[in-house]
Write an enzyme that holds these catalytic residues in place. Structure first.
Site, PDB file in Angstrom:
ATOM      1  N   LYS A   8      28.826  15.629  22.371  1.00 21.14           N
ATOM      2  CA  LYS A   8      29.217  14.764  23.491  1.00 21.14           C
ATOM      3  C   LYS A   8      27.981  13.990  23.947  1.00 21.14           C
ATOM      4  CE  LYS A   8      31.448  14.739  28.048  1.00 21.14           C
ATOM      5  NZ  LYS A   8      30.436  13.864  28.649  1.00 21.14           N
ATOM      6  N   TYR A  50      33.285   7.339  17.626  1.00 24.70           N
ATOM      7  CA  TYR A  50      33.965   8.636  17.701  1.00 24.70           C
ATOM      8  C   TYR A  50      35.482   8.549  17.590  1.00 24.70           C
ATOM      9  CZ  TYR A  50      34.696   7.217  22.574  1.00 24.70           C
ATOM     10  OH  TYR A  50      35.050   6.540  23.709  1.00 24.70           O
ATOM     11  N   CYS A  75      -4.938   0.404  41.069  1.00 26.00           N
ATOM     12  CA  CYS A  75      -6.399   0.461  41.215  1.00 26.00           C
ATOM     13  C   CYS A  75      -6.949  -0.919  40.875  1.00 26.00           C
ATOM     14  CB  CYS A  75      -6.973   1.511  40.261  1.00 26.00           C
ATOM     15  SG  CYS A  75      -8.762   1.367  39.994  1.00 26.00           S
ATOM     16  N   SER A  82      39.823   9.386  30.020  1.00 25.20           N
ATOM     17  CA  SER A  82      38.745  10.342  30.223  1.00 25.20           C
ATOM     18  C   SER A  82      39.180  11.690  29.669  1.00 25.20           C
ATOM     19  CB  SER A  82      38.413  10.457  31.709  1.00 25.20           C
ATOM     20  OG  SER A  82      39.560  10.833  32.436  1.00 25.20           O
ATOM     21  N   ASP A 114      25.670  11.542  25.970  1.00 29.80           N
ATOM     22  CA  ASP A 114      25.631  11.097  27.363  1.00 29.80           C
ATOM     23  C   ASP A 114      25.231   9.623  27.382  1.00 29.80           C
ATOM     24  OD1 ASP A 114      25.798  11.153  30.084  1.00 29.80           O
ATOM     25  OD2 ASP A 114      23.840  12.081  30.408  1.00 29.80           O
ATOM     26  N   LYS A 166      38.653  18.311  19.735  1.00 31.02           N
ATOM     27  CA  LYS A 166      39.886  17.525  19.604  1.00 31.02           C
ATOM     28  C   LYS A 166      40.805  18.186  18.583  1.00 31.02           C
ATOM     29  CE  LYS A 166      37.413  13.175  20.453  1.00 31.02           C
ATOM     30  NZ  LYS A 166      36.968  11.899  19.853  1.00 31.02           N
ATOM     31  N   LYS A 206      30.955  21.385  28.478  1.00 29.27           N
ATOM     32  CA  LYS A 206      29.633  20.999  28.951  1.00 29.27           C
ATOM     33  C   LYS A 206      28.610  22.106  28.689  1.00 29.27           C
ATOM     34  CE  LYS A 206      30.405  16.958  30.923  1.00 29.27           C
ATOM     35  NZ  LYS A 206      29.909  16.704  32.256  1.00 29.27           N
ATOM     36  N   ASP A 247       9.551  -3.931   6.259  1.00 34.62           N
ATOM     37  CA  ASP A 247       9.864  -4.798   7.399  1.00 34.62           C
ATOM     38  C   ASP A 247       9.498  -6.249   7.099  1.00 34.62           C
ATOM     39  OD1 ASP A 247      10.727  -2.565   8.695  1.00 34.62           O
ATOM     40  OD2 ASP A 247       9.007  -2.403  10.044  1.00 34.62           O
ATOM     41  N   GLU A 297      32.557  17.704  17.939  1.00 30.81           N
ATOM     42  CA  GLU A 297      31.480  16.727  17.796  1.00 30.81           C
ATOM     43  C   GLU A 297      30.582  16.742  19.029  1.00 30.81           C
ATOM     44  OE1 GLU A 297      33.899  12.733  18.976  1.00 30.81           O
ATOM     45  OE2 GLU A 297      34.709  13.914  17.344  1.00 30.81           O
ATOM     46  N   ARG A 349      34.399   0.686  28.683  1.00 33.09           N
ATOM     47  CA  ARG A 349      35.604   1.471  28.965  1.00 33.09           C
ATOM     48  C   ARG A 349      36.239   1.023  30.280  1.00 33.09           C
ATOM     49  NH1 ARG A 349      36.610   5.689  32.236  1.00 33.09           N
ATOM     50  NH2 ARG A 349      38.396   6.988  31.724  1.00 33.09           N
ATOM     51  N   GLU A 357       9.475  -7.778   4.184  1.00 28.32           N
ATOM     52  CA  GLU A 357      10.466  -8.374   3.280  1.00 28.32           C
ATOM     53  C   GLU A 357      11.758  -8.704   4.038  1.00 28.32           C
ATOM     54  OE1 GLU A 357       9.706  -6.433  -1.071  1.00 28.32           O
ATOM     55  OE2 GLU A 357      10.200  -5.040   0.541  1.00 28.32           O
ATOM     56  N   CYS A 386     -12.183   6.137  40.111  1.00 30.51           N
ATOM     57  CA  CYS A 386     -13.375   5.295  40.233  1.00 30.51           C
ATOM     58  C   CYS A 386     -13.677   4.884  41.670  1.00 30.51           C
ATOM     59  CB  CYS A 386     -13.235   4.050  39.363  1.00 30.51           C
ATOM     60  SG  CYS A 386     -12.011   2.873  39.985  1.00 30.51           S
ATOM     61  N   CYS A 389      -8.993   4.621  44.499  1.00 26.81           N
ATOM     62  CA  CYS A 389      -8.650   5.177  43.193  1.00 26.81           C
ATOM     63  C   CYS A 389      -9.244   6.573  43.058  1.00 26.81           C
ATOM     64  CB  CYS A 389      -9.177   4.272  42.081  1.00 26.81           C
ATOM     65  SG  CYS A 389      -8.966   4.962  40.415  1.00 26.81           S
ATOM     66  N   CYS A 391     -12.973   1.016  35.691  1.00 30.23           N
ATOM     67  CA  CYS A 391     -12.351   2.317  35.981  1.00 30.23           C
ATOM     68  C   CYS A 391     -12.225   3.074  34.659  1.00 30.23           C
ATOM     69  CB  CYS A 391     -10.971   2.127  36.608  1.00 30.23           C
ATOM     70  SG  CYS A 391     -10.062   3.664  36.849  1.00 30.23           S
ATOM     71  N   ASP A 451      11.980  -9.389   7.268  1.00 25.13           N
ATOM     72  CA  ASP A 451      11.681 -10.549   8.113  1.00 25.13           C
ATOM     73  C   ASP A 451      11.729 -11.842   7.314  1.00 25.13           C
ATOM     74  OD1 ASP A 451      11.380  -8.893  10.263  1.00 25.13           O
ATOM     75  OD2 ASP A 451       9.188  -8.820  10.152  1.00 25.13           O
ATOM     76  N   GLU A 472      30.081   5.418  21.586  1.00 25.50           N
ATOM     77  CA  GLU A 472      29.221   5.697  22.731  1.00 25.50           C
ATOM     78  C   GLU A 472      27.863   5.048  22.496  1.00 25.50           C
ATOM     79  OE1 GLU A 472      29.360   7.991  26.465  1.00 25.50           O
ATOM     80  OE2 GLU A 472      30.852   7.639  24.910  1.00 25.50           O
TER      81      GLU A 472
END
Length: 464
Positions: A117, A227, A425, A83, A119, A291, A315, A34, A115, A138, A36, A412, A409, A431, A38, A175
């Site tokens: 699906k 997709y 609190c 859809s 969400d 598909k 589903k 990371d 493939e 979409r 290098e 405490c 609380c 606490c 940066d 997606e």
């Protein structure tokens, strides 16, 4: 430094940074640290600041987000983003296959691409001569919102495609989603900032992409799986599977679990396999998409009013369970935020036994009207803390007890004050709960990265 020399260095840096972005975010195979990475970014930023003419639309430095927008424009899709018709059981898949074969007038097994699906939120990415120029939601399938500035901040979306002889224009459909672990972290942070939590990862992804300030989007851990395609100029494909292979060659992220199956039985086997894997994948998926693999057959099958005849979404069963609330306890977070948690009669949901579910805050308790003794429906989303979805009110007997946040609380006994939707609190580090959680935060990898100092050690340390 002369402009020509600076331009050559900037071009080299952009190419190198884009390659490392692809290795890290798409292939999950980083070659440099990371620090290098940066250093490369800082050098490119310095060049673009010194020579503003070198700043290009496809520069990786543009991912941090541009100035806030007043409102989103609209984009009309060249080809509609339709859809997909849903089925919820095996019979639905078989019926779909029968309809495909009947339309094609064949009794031979049809080859399908199958493939996961995801969400998430469907988007379209437009590349012209290999450069990302436009992105949209979409929308209603025909017109979407122009969210180009926000999509530029998603690190797994390449700003420049890989390879030569690239299409003059290619419209890529994908997606956008948020990984489940990141979703849990976001909600914890939102509650600590006195903000309402997102209901699910899809809402979090949609909310992140619809920010008028792209810098907010840039701070969210968004990801993408591509997709399919819309219009492609200068390139054609024989199958859906070959289309996805080509997208991978261009440097776009495609789900590695995509398969091609001969006949509907093969797709149903894939569906069951994926259902058994769903809690181990790290992202939310609610089924599989089938598909017809041949693009010529897709063209013959055509579309109904709003959905293609050649595709079906199968589903998974909902990850819900019904149980009873034994009681409601209150937890105290690092910032003093109080969170009500429902203690449940154990119930198995998606192969996991659930005994606790978050209620988020008093407003959520009141909105759902959750009471001790209630019969409730709970849901689980991967590694995210289970939550109460709703109350089965017709099972109430009259002995259920409404919940109110305590005025002191529970750890405490300090005074509790409300700010917005969250109760806090006021005990601060006096606490024990806040003190322990503060130390836990201090030793994490994101902070001081102290190994070997876990929760049990910290509890003992504070108690002693």
């Amino acid at each position: 430094m002369k402009d020509t020399k600076a331009a050559k260095e900037a071009a080299r840096l952009r190419e190198e940074i884009n390659r490392h972005n692809h290795l890290y975010y798409v292939l999950d195979a980083p070659e440099i640290t990371d620090a290098e990475f940066d250093r490369l970014m800082r050098r490119l930023e310095a060049l673009e600041e010194e020579f503003p003419a070198l700043l290009t639309p496809d520069s990786p430095t543009r991912r941090v987000g541009a100035a806030p927008l007043k409102e989103f424009g609209t984009v009309t899709h060249t080809l509609p983003m339709l859809s997909i018709f849903n089925a919820s059981d095996r019979e639905g898949g078989i019926k779909f296959d029968e309809g495909v074969k009947r339309f094609l007038k064949t009794d031979k097994p049809v080859e399908y691409a199958v493939e996961p699906k995801i969400d998430g939120l469907a988007v379209e990415l437009v590349y012209e001569d290999g450069v990302f120029t436009n992105g949209s939601t979409r929308g209603d399938g025909y017109t979407g919102e122009d969210i180009t500035s926000n999509l530029r901040t998603v690190k797994s979306i390449p700003l420049v495609l890989i390879g030569k002889n690239l299409p003059k224009r290619i419209e890529v459909r994908g997606e956008i989603f948020i990984p489940l672990k990141s979703f849990g972290d976001i909600n914890k942070e939102r509650e600590e900032r006195n903000e309402p939590p997102f209901v699910n990862p899809r809402n979090a992804a949609a909310g992140s992409l619809r920010q008028l300030d792209p810098r907010v989007t840039a701070a969210r851990p968004l990801d993408i799986f591509c997709y399919g395609v819309g219009t492609v100029e200068g390139k054609s494909f024989a199958t859906h599977g070959k289309t996805l292979e080509y997208l991978k060659k261009l440097g776009l992220k495609v789900n590695p679990l995509v398969e091609v199956a001969k006949g509907i039985e093969g797709t149903l086997v894939y569906h069951r396999k994926l259902e058994n894997m769903r809690d181990k994948l790290g992202y939310e998926l609610d089924g599989t998409v089938i598909k017809v693999n041949s693009l010529k057959l897709q063209e013959r099958l055509g579309v109904r009013t709003r959905s293609p005849r050649w595709a079906l979404a199968c589903k998974f069963p909902a990850k819900h369970g019904t149980t009873r609330v034994i009681g409601i306890e209150v937890g105290v977070g690092r910032t003093g935020a109080l969170t009500p948690v429902a203690i449940l009669e154990p119930v198995e949901v998606a192969g996991v036994t659930i005994e606790r579910a978050t209620l988020h805050n008093q407003d959520e308790v009141d909105r759902k009207d959750v009471r001790e003794g209630d019969t409730v429906i709970v849901q689980r989303a991967g590694d995210v803390i289970p939550e109460v979805v709703s109350v089965v009110k017709d099972k109430r007997s009259g002995v259920e007890k409404p919940f109110k946040m305590p005025t002191e609380c529970p750890v405490c006994s300090a005074k509790v004050e409300r700010t917005g939707a969250i109760h806090f609190c006021t005990g601060g580090l006096s606490c024990p709960a806040q003190l322990k959680r503060t130390i836990r935060h201090f030793v994490t990898r994101k902070a001081m990265d102290i190994e070997g100092l876990g929760g049990k050690h910290i509890d003992r340390f504070v108690e002693d």
